[in-house]
Design a protein around this motif. Sequence first.
Motif, PDB file in Angstrom:
ATOM      1  N   PRO A  23      22.281  92.897 -13.920  1.00 38.07           N
ATOM      2  CA  PRO A  23      23.042  94.074 -14.027  1.00 38.07           C
ATOM      3  C   PRO A  23      23.275  95.321 -13.076  1.00 38.07           C
ATOM      4  O   PRO A  23      24.085  96.001 -13.198  1.00 38.07           O
ATOM      5  CB  PRO A  23      22.232  94.285 -15.745  1.00 38.07           C
ATOM      6  N   ALA A  26      24.984  95.078 -10.210  1.00 40.35           N
ATOM      7  CA  ALA A  26      26.260  94.810 -10.328  1.00 40.35           C
ATOM      8  C   ALA A  26      26.413  96.378 -10.085  1.00 40.35           C
ATOM      9  O   ALA A  26      27.871  96.777  -9.702  1.00 40.35           O
ATOM     10  CB  ALA A  26      26.700  94.520 -12.154  1.00 40.35           C
ATOM     11  N   PHE A  27      25.558  97.125 -10.943  1.00 40.10           N
ATOM     12  CA  PHE A  27      25.459  99.359 -11.239  1.00 40.10           C
ATOM     13  C   PHE A  27      25.962  99.329 -10.123  1.00 40.10           C
ATOM     14  O   PHE A  27      27.002 100.319  -9.459  1.00 40.10           O
ATOM     15  CB  PHE A  27      24.997 100.221 -12.070  1.00 40.10           C
ATOM     16  N   TYR A  29      26.224  98.072  -6.486  1.00 38.47           N
ATOM     17  CA  TYR A  29      27.836  97.862  -6.314  1.00 38.47           C
ATOM     18  C   TYR A  29      28.906  98.188  -6.269  1.00 38.47           C
ATOM     19  O   TYR A  29      29.514  98.375  -6.192  1.00 38.47           O
ATOM     20  CB  TYR A  29      27.337  95.432  -6.525  1.00 38.47           C
ATOM     21  N   GLY A  30      28.823  97.893  -8.414  1.00 38.48           N
ATOM     22  CA  GLY A  30      29.734  98.980  -8.501  1.00 38.48           C
ATOM     23  C   GLY A  30      30.287 100.055  -8.382  1.00 38.48           C
ATOM     24  O   GLY A  30      31.130 100.652  -8.142  1.00 38.48           O
ATOM     25  N   LEU A  39      35.148  96.689 -11.097  1.00 38.98           N
ATOM     26  CA  LEU A  39      34.403  95.757 -12.618  1.00 38.98           C
ATOM     27  C   LEU A  39      34.582  94.294 -11.640  1.00 38.98           C
ATOM     28  O   LEU A  39      33.783  93.205 -11.977  1.00 38.98           O
ATOM     29  CB  LEU A  39      35.933  95.634 -13.588  1.00 38.98           C
ATOM     30  N   LEU A  42      30.750  93.682 -10.358  1.00 40.90           N
ATOM     31  CA  LEU A  42      30.366  93.322 -11.630  1.00 40.90           C
ATOM     32  C   LEU A  42      30.704  92.458 -12.570  1.00 40.90           C
ATOM     33  O   LEU A  42      29.474  91.773 -12.911  1.00 40.90           O
ATOM     34  CB  LEU A  42      30.566  94.941 -13.320  1.00 40.90           C
ATOM     35  N   SER A  45      28.314  89.676  -9.987  1.00 35.74           N
ATOM     36  CA  SER A  45      27.065  89.646 -10.308  1.00 35.74           C
ATOM     37  C   SER A  45      26.727  88.830 -11.835  1.00 35.74           C
ATOM     38  O   SER A  45      26.279  87.972 -11.586  1.00 35.74           O
ATOM     39  CB  SER A  45      26.389  91.160 -10.738  1.00 35.74           C
ATOM     40  N   PHE A  46      27.545  89.623 -13.328  1.00 38.25           N
ATOM     41  CA  PHE A  46      27.343  88.589 -13.996  1.00 38.25           C
ATOM     42  C   PHE A  46      27.776  87.317 -14.147  1.00 38.25           C
ATOM     43  O   PHE A  46      26.834  86.601 -15.068  1.00 38.25           O
ATOM     44  CB  PHE A  46      28.003  89.386 -15.710  1.00 38.25           C
ATOM     45  N   GLY A 207      21.520 102.118 -10.828  1.00 39.72           N
ATOM     46  CA  GLY A 207      22.363 100.565 -10.247  1.00 39.72           C
ATOM     47  C   GLY A 207      20.158 100.587  -9.696  1.00 39.72           C
ATOM     48  O   GLY A 207      19.395  99.500  -9.708  1.00 39.72           O
ATOM     49  N   ASP A 395      40.485  93.820  -8.931  1.00 36.71           N
ATOM     50  CA  ASP A 395      40.668  94.206 -10.318  1.00 36.71           C
ATOM     51  C   ASP A 395      42.073  94.075 -10.695  1.00 36.71           C
ATOM     52  O   ASP A 395      41.546  93.382 -11.703  1.00 36.71           O
ATOM     53  CB  ASP A 395      40.199  96.150 -10.707  1.00 36.71           C
ATOM     54  N   ALA A 403      38.414  99.492 -13.988  1.00 32.44           N
ATOM     55  CA  ALA A 403      37.271 100.466 -14.040  1.00 32.44           C
ATOM     56  C   ALA A 403      37.954 101.671 -15.369  1.00 32.44           C
ATOM     57  O   ALA A 403      37.016 101.756 -16.524  1.00 32.44           O
ATOM     58  CB  ALA A 403      36.227 100.329 -14.113  1.00 32.44           C
TER      59      ALA A 403
END
Length: 418
Positions: A23, A26-27, A29-30, A39, A42, A45-46, A207, A395, A403
């Motif tokens: 996570p 994810a932040f 990279y996001g 999004l 995120l 990764s998730f 992140g 997205d 987002a």
Amino acid sequence: MDSLDAPTVWTMVAAALVLLMTPGLAFFYGGMTRVKAALNMLMMSFVAIGIVGVVWVLWGQSIAAGDEFVPGLAGNPFSDLGSIDALARGDLLLVGFSATFAIIAVALISGAVADRARFGAWCLFVPLWVTLVYAPVAFMVWGTGGLMRDGVIGRRLGEAIDFAGGTVVHINAGVAALVLCLVLGARRGFGTDQNQRPHNLPLVMLGAGILWFGWFGFNAGAAADGAQAGLIWINTLVAPGAAMLSWLVVERFRDGHATTLGAASGVVAGLVAVTPACANITPAWAIVLGACAGVASAFAVGLKYRLGYDDSLDVVGVHLVSGIVGTVALGFIASPAIGRAGLFYGGGPGLLAAQVVTVLVTVVFGGLVTWAIAALVDRTIGFRVDERSEVQGIDLGEHAETAYSFASGTSGQFSVRG
């Protein structure tokens, strides 16, 4: 009922720390991507957590650590099917700990194809890559009978050192990222469109902070005792610190200013470089290693514009380059008081040769198999989004979400810019 012992508790904590890294990534990279792809980054990764977690328990762990199946290359995927045997042996917790490494390795790759990879294609690529690339490389480097441990290469050159995944995770993921960059091609406007800059630098810094926090579990999770854990902890503190400072110095003299993105990227570069070496070098050498990694990666990230490959979020420049720096450096700076001696301690060329060969095997094997997987996915279901989705934003095109919502005039309508 027996109480939990300290090593068991620490492994549980370390595994949770490593899982949190995804996570955090994810932040990271996001925030680095454009607003209209935040999004999707995120999600990539998730979803890796879900897919890899299931694959690893069913057959990934067996390939990485099971009985030898393909000599030197892979364990038997059916030896611990569903981890039933691991449960009987009482080491199921180690299955979970190793799964978190596989998860973060996959998630790292996604940064190279930001803005342009179909989500469905990514979901197909992930289990194939974990099964055919990550798990075999883990077996080669760490598994009993593995090529670089006590297989053909290990017997001739001695066991290569990769304490926490410099080759297995970072070089492996970095090579895969480079391959996907080449297979998918560059984003529209690559190198000329100023809107391809990071859209949320505070999110990037958050992140990076989560990654650094989780990395103490990543590096120290397998520590044999308190003394080794203390060494790893300090090295995981000072190497990224030195890398951040050296990256900022490069930026200051090259570009005229130090940036938050540079600080965050420098931290990650130092963490990557110290990962294979964290238990085998002194803190003084960890500082030198981190500083060298920061400089090397700071210059490497600019090569994508000269060479024309669109590594969107600098996976190649940071993870591949700093992973190689940290892995090869062990051939020079590994301390004899902690294990095999490097050249600077009079240890001879054997360790350096083992480290270099390990890098080469990982690059060649990982690169070729990743290319085959990516080509298969691309030719069957298509890996890249269509032009409309890329222009309006992945997205919306892939997830029908955005987002952020920005007010547009007074009409009450909302639109996404960037």
